[in-house]
Scaffold this motif. Structure first.
Motif: not given
Length: 266
Positions: A10, A12-13, A15-17, A37, A57, A63-64
């Motif tokens: 996992n 945080a970088w 997103s929306a995999r 992303a 992202d 999102a960040r």
């Protein structure tokens, strides 16, 4: 089926995999300046079975957006590599558009150097760069990040990089411009003395009507690989990966196959 089948640690970088079925190949996607992303969301309907999109992202984007942006390009690259090393454990390619292409090139060099030092990472199958001048090609215009926000907004609107509806949300626009200015400044100042080739194949994609990174500025990416190189010219301006999503995804998949498919002995 639209669920993502995650096979990496996992992050945080990422997103929306997205992968329509369990994947055999991952494409790490680095967006244009200020992009998140979400700019790759339009690619989903065209992703073939076996491929996973892993859109990035960066801090201060998508999102960040509330996170601080990196102070330097090297700081951003260091953080990106450390965050994504868990992605480099299955067959993968790196795709970057505009600023993301320069970041993808440096990321590929970093991965290859770490492998030489004994890091247990897979090398990328290919580096795909789109809408970006080659690293040694000088900027073909005056820098826009030397001016104020009004000048930057005007340039973004002229080049298609700012949806008109965002002008109605000045607070959000201010936050967005913080990341856009940072990324574009990194890209405007980025210039190397000469090509340093990566070991993997390089596919360069250009927009036929792109005035930010004209085809002539994209062509010299050919010198940035010691392996195969291909150039694909697509319809559209600088943001052709969004305006011509289907054609872009098809080209990415076709070109990736072309440079990685086993060659029959002659």
């Amino acid at each position: 089926m639209s669920a993502s089948h995650t096979t990496a640690a996992n992050s945080a970088w990422i997103s929306a995999r997205y992968a329509p079925v369990p994947p055999h190949t991952r494409i790490v996607c680095l967006p244009h300046a200020g992009g998140g992303a979400g700019v790759f969301g339009g690619w989903r309907p065209y992703v073939p079975a076996g491929i996973e999109l892993a859109p990035v992202d960066l801090p201060g984007r998508g999102a960040r957006i509330d996170e601080p942006v990196a102070g330097t390009f090297d700081e951003l690259l260091d953080s990106l590599f450390e965050a994504l090393r868990g992605e480099f454990t299955m067959p993968y390619a790196i795709y970057g558009h505009s600023f993301g292409a320069l970041l993808g090139y440096e990321l590929t060099l970093r991965v290859e150097r770490e492998i030489e030092r004994g890091e247990p990472l897979l090398a990328p199958l290919a580096l795909l760069v789109s809408g970006s001048r080659a690293p040694h090609v000088p900027l073909n215009r005056e820098p826009v990040t030397d001016g104020d926000d009004a000048r930057l907004v005007s340039w973004l609107r002229e080049t298609g990089g700012l949806p008109e509806e965002l002008l109605a949300f000045p607070g959000f626009l201010t936050d967005l411009l913080r990341a856009v200015r940072s990324d574009i400044a990194f890209a405007e100042r980025y210039l190397v003395p000469g090509p340093v080739p990566v070991a993997c194949p390089v596919v360069a994609l250009a927009g036929r009507e792109d005035t930010v990174s004209p085809v002539a500025d994209v062509e010299p990416w050919a010198a940035y690989t010691s392996a195969a190189h291909r150039l694909c010219v697509l319809p559209g301006g600088h943001y052709f990966p969004q305006s011509h999503a289907e054609a872009t995804v098809r080209a990415v998949m076709d070109e990736l196959f072309a440079v990685t498919a086993p060659r029959n002995p002659s």
